[in-house]
Design a protein around this motif. Sequence first.
Motif, PDB file in Angstrom:
ATOM      1  N   VAL A   1       0.841  -1.208   0.000  1.00  0.00           N
ATOM      2  CA  VAL A   1       0.000   0.000   0.000  1.00  0.00           C
ATOM      3  C   VAL A   1       0.877   1.259   0.000  1.00  0.00           C
ATOM      4  N   GLU A   2       1.966   1.253   0.775  1.00  0.00           N
ATOM      5  CA  GLU A   2       2.844   2.439   0.853  1.00  0.00           C
ATOM      6  C   GLU A   2       3.559   2.686  -0.472  1.00  0.00           C
ATOM      7  N   LEU A   3       3.842   1.619  -1.221  1.00  0.00           N
ATOM      8  CA  LEU A   3       4.477   1.818  -2.529  1.00  0.00           C
ATOM      9  C   LEU A   3       3.506   2.471  -3.500  1.00  0.00           C
ATOM     10  N   VAL A   4       2.258   1.990  -3.501  1.00  0.00           N
ATOM     11  CA  VAL A   4       1.265   2.601  -4.401  1.00  0.00           C
ATOM     12  C   VAL A   4       1.058   4.061  -3.997  1.00  0.00           C
ATOM     13  N   ARG A   5       1.089   4.320  -2.685  1.00  0.00           N
ATOM     14  CA  ARG A   5       0.929   5.697  -2.212  1.00  0.00           C
ATOM     15  C   ARG A   5       2.044   6.595  -2.773  1.00  0.00           C
ATOM     16  N   GLY A   6       3.284   6.141  -2.663  1.00  0.00           N
ATOM     17  CA  GLY A   6       4.411   6.945  -3.167  1.00  0.00           C
ATOM     18  C   GLY A   6       4.283   7.180  -4.665  1.00  0.00           C
ATOM     19  N   TYR A   7       3.831   6.157  -5.380  1.00  0.00           N
ATOM     20  CA  TYR A   7       3.685   6.257  -6.841  1.00  0.00           C
ATOM     21  C   TYR A   7       2.590   7.259  -7.211  1.00  0.00           C
ATOM     22  N   VAL A   8       1.425   7.151  -6.547  1.00  0.00           N
ATOM     23  CA  VAL A   8       0.306   8.053  -6.863  1.00  0.00           C
ATOM     24  C   VAL A   8       0.640   9.492  -6.465  1.00  0.00           C
ATOM     25  N   GLN A   9       1.247   9.680  -5.300  1.00  0.00           N
ATOM     26  CA  GLN A   9       1.624  11.038  -4.873  1.00  0.00           C
ATOM     27  C   GLN A   9       2.606  11.651  -5.872  1.00  0.00           C
ATOM     28  N   SER A  10       3.494  10.818  -6.430  1.00  0.00           N
ATOM     29  CA  SER A  10       4.474  11.338  -7.402  1.00  0.00           C
ATOM     30  C   SER A  10       3.795  11.798  -8.680  1.00  0.00           C
ATOM     31  N   HIS A  11       2.624  11.224  -8.966  1.00  0.00           N
ATOM     32  CA  HIS A  11       1.857  11.693 -10.129  1.00  0.00           C
ATOM     33  C   HIS A  11       1.077  12.957  -9.811  1.00  0.00           C
ATOM     34  N   LEU A  12       1.165  13.406  -8.545  1.00  0.00           N
ATOM     35  CA  LEU A  12       0.488  14.654  -8.144  1.00  0.00           C
ATOM     36  C   LEU A  12       1.425  15.850  -8.232  1.00  0.00           C
ATOM     37  N   VAL A  13       2.723  15.568  -8.490  1.00  0.00           N
ATOM     38  CA  VAL A  13       3.697  16.659  -8.570  1.00  0.00           C
ATOM     39  C   VAL A  13       3.410  17.500  -9.816  1.00  0.00           C
TER      40      VAL A  13
ATOM     41  N   PRO B   1      14.667  27.424  -5.247  1.00  0.00           N
ATOM     42  CA  PRO B   1      14.617  26.170  -4.474  1.00  0.00           C
ATOM     43  C   PRO B   1      13.383  26.050  -3.588  1.00  0.00           C
ATOM     44  N   MET B   2      12.890  27.163  -3.047  1.00  0.00           N
ATOM     45  CA  MET B   2      11.742  27.057  -2.133  1.00  0.00           C
ATOM     46  C   MET B   2      10.504  26.614  -2.899  1.00  0.00           C
ATOM     47  N   LEU B   3      10.289  27.188  -4.088  1.00  0.00           N
ATOM     48  CA  LEU B   3       9.118  26.783  -4.881  1.00  0.00           C
ATOM     49  C   LEU B   3       9.266  25.317  -5.302  1.00  0.00           C
ATOM     50  N   ALA B   4      10.506  24.902  -5.623  1.00  0.00           N
ATOM     51  CA  ALA B   4      10.741  23.501  -6.015  1.00  0.00           C
ATOM     52  C   ALA B   4      10.366  22.568  -4.860  1.00  0.00           C
ATOM     53  N   LEU B   5      10.858  22.887  -3.669  1.00  0.00           N
ATOM     54  CA  LEU B   5      10.593  22.012  -2.513  1.00  0.00           C
ATOM     55  C   LEU B   5       9.111  21.986  -2.177  1.00  0.00           C
ATOM     56  N   THR B   6       8.464  23.175  -2.155  1.00  0.00           N
ATOM     57  CA  THR B   6       7.039  23.198  -1.772  1.00  0.00           C
ATOM     58  C   THR B   6       6.182  22.493  -2.828  1.00  0.00           C
ATOM     59  N   THR B   7       6.627  22.507  -4.090  1.00  0.00           N
ATOM     60  CA  THR B   7       5.877  21.798  -5.135  1.00  0.00           C
ATOM     61  C   THR B   7       5.909  20.290  -4.868  1.00  0.00           C
ATOM     62  N   LEU B   8       7.073  19.786  -4.435  1.00  0.00           N
ATOM     63  CA  LEU B   8       7.166  18.356  -4.099  1.00  0.00           C
ATOM     64  C   LEU B   8       6.382  18.060  -2.828  1.00  0.00           C
ATOM     65  N   LYS B   9       6.537  18.937  -1.837  1.00  0.00           N
ATOM     66  CA  LYS B   9       5.877  18.696  -0.538  1.00  0.00           C
ATOM     67  C   LYS B   9       4.351  18.717  -0.681  1.00  0.00           C
ATOM     68  N   GLU B  10       3.843  19.546  -1.592  1.00  0.00           N
ATOM     69  CA  GLU B  10       2.381  19.620  -1.780  1.00  0.00           C
ATOM     70  C   GLU B  10       1.852  18.250  -2.204  1.00  0.00           C
ATOM     71  N   ALA B  11       2.618  17.583  -3.057  1.00  0.00           N
ATOM     72  CA  ALA B  11       2.205  16.245  -3.514  1.00  0.00           C
ATOM     73  C   ALA B  11       2.369  15.236  -2.379  1.00  0.00           C
ATOM     74  N   PHE B  12       3.516  15.315  -1.689  1.00  0.00           N
ATOM     75  CA  PHE B  12       3.819  14.329  -0.627  1.00  0.00           C
ATOM     76  C   PHE B  12       2.852  14.446   0.539  1.00  0.00           C
ATOM     77  N   THR B  13       2.333  15.658   0.780  1.00  0.00           N
ATOM     78  CA  THR B  13       1.436  15.866   1.939  1.00  0.00           C
ATOM     79  C   THR B  13      -0.029  15.738   1.552  1.00  0.00           C
ATOM     80  N   THR B  14      -0.287  15.298   0.310  1.00  0.00           N
ATOM     81  CA  THR B  14      -1.685  15.079  -0.092  1.00  0.00           C
ATOM     82  C   THR B  14      -2.090  13.667   0.312  1.00  0.00           C
TER      83      THR B  14
END
Length: 432
Positions: free
Chosen positions: A346-358, A372-385
């Motif tokens: 389940v955690e692998l599918v989660r990482g995969y789907v969140q990566s498609h949210l970037v 760099p801040m916009l780059a990091l927050t763009t990744l974090k927005e997906a990871f925290t969804t």
Amino acid sequence: MQTHFEIDDWFIAEQNMKAKAWVDEDYEHLAKKLRRRGVEIEDLTSRAQAFSVAVPSWGVGTGGTRFARFPGPGEPRDIYEKLEDCGTIFQLVRSTPAVSLHIPWDRPDDARELRKFAQERGLHFDAMNSNTFQDGAEQKLSYKFGSLTHPDRIVRQQAIEHNLECIDIGRTLGSKSHTVWIGDGGNFPGQLHFRRALERYLESTRQIYEALPPDWRLFLEHKLYEPAFYSTVINDWGTSYYCARELGPQAFCLVDLGHHAPNVNIEMIVARLIQFGKLAGFHFNDSKYGDDDLDAGSIKPFQLFLIFNELVDAELNGVPDFNPAYMLDQSHNVTDPIESLMMSAVELVRGYVQSHLVDRQVLADAQEKCDPMLALTTLKEAFTTDVSAILAIARERAGGAIDPLQTFRASGYREQKASERQAEIGTLVGIV
Ligand code: LRH
Ligand code: MN
């Protein structure tokens, strides 16, 4: 006649009914949130349904350490009972249709019969794994001082023939790849001649490579240390990459997440191997210190996300021949192995789907504009969804469980197996 308890699909559907209301509500709510970002939730749900990872046959038994192993109730005692458990994991999470076998632990008496048994449970066989890190019962020469790199040519030949036997069994089982991990190395300075040992590795693996069927892939697995504690012949991705290049187009580098020094940037190693066209795939797990083989995403979920971020970036950019093999490689010492493998998948599918949210356009712009801040927050927005509702609906639509852990526990499967599988003293199935 010994019955073998299996969870009925109607029982899963019945348990899903209890969860249906809240998961649909969460799904609708998430759909609205994502629509505001210009993302269509159904696109992500179909991607989640398409994701698959192989489970390790050696992972369904309780693992241990050199100190102790605490077997649980209803341990699988042979490859057929291991496949029963792999079938149950697939039935509940629907993202694990493949099993990776380890020889001689899983050497089948009748490979055709085993393949049929697996197919009856919707399973097929992923990469084969050889074992020249232990001395098997019928083995003549010891691997104490190495296998494919042993100074004695006769020992190397024995190890090569074992790998050829694995490929042979794999052909009958329908596998299309073979993983070679060797523990060869030294415990003391001077014990090994570093350059000669690597030359012997290449000489030996070349014979394995030449035995590969034309549509097979050879996966070379590097590891920093253990069981050797001073030097390991295939200790890092660079050495593995050099060997894969030397061997030829069917050889690739497999990344086991636990095989790196603490704090190594594994997602960058993944990006390198993708760029060099030599990424075999993964043995997913997690760790805090050494090769702890803990559940994937349990210790460093952000690292797991960042690895999938590199994989999805490659997938979306159409990297040629990009076909990484996803496998779990874990040791379950204190949890029910079935529960750990389910939740890790389940955690692998989660990482995969969140990566498609970037938002890859925003990320690329931020990278080009040195923001760099916009780059990091763009990744974090997906990871925290929280994409849990997508993962649950994807499982449900595939006939699986909305809540695999609750459904598995409610099924009484483990208790049933405890009464079916009277433990035979000394039956060892997990890694120790
Ligand atoms: C070595 C390893 C390898 C397997 C073994 C069970 O640490 O990761 O992939 O053969 O675990
Ligand atoms: Mn591994």
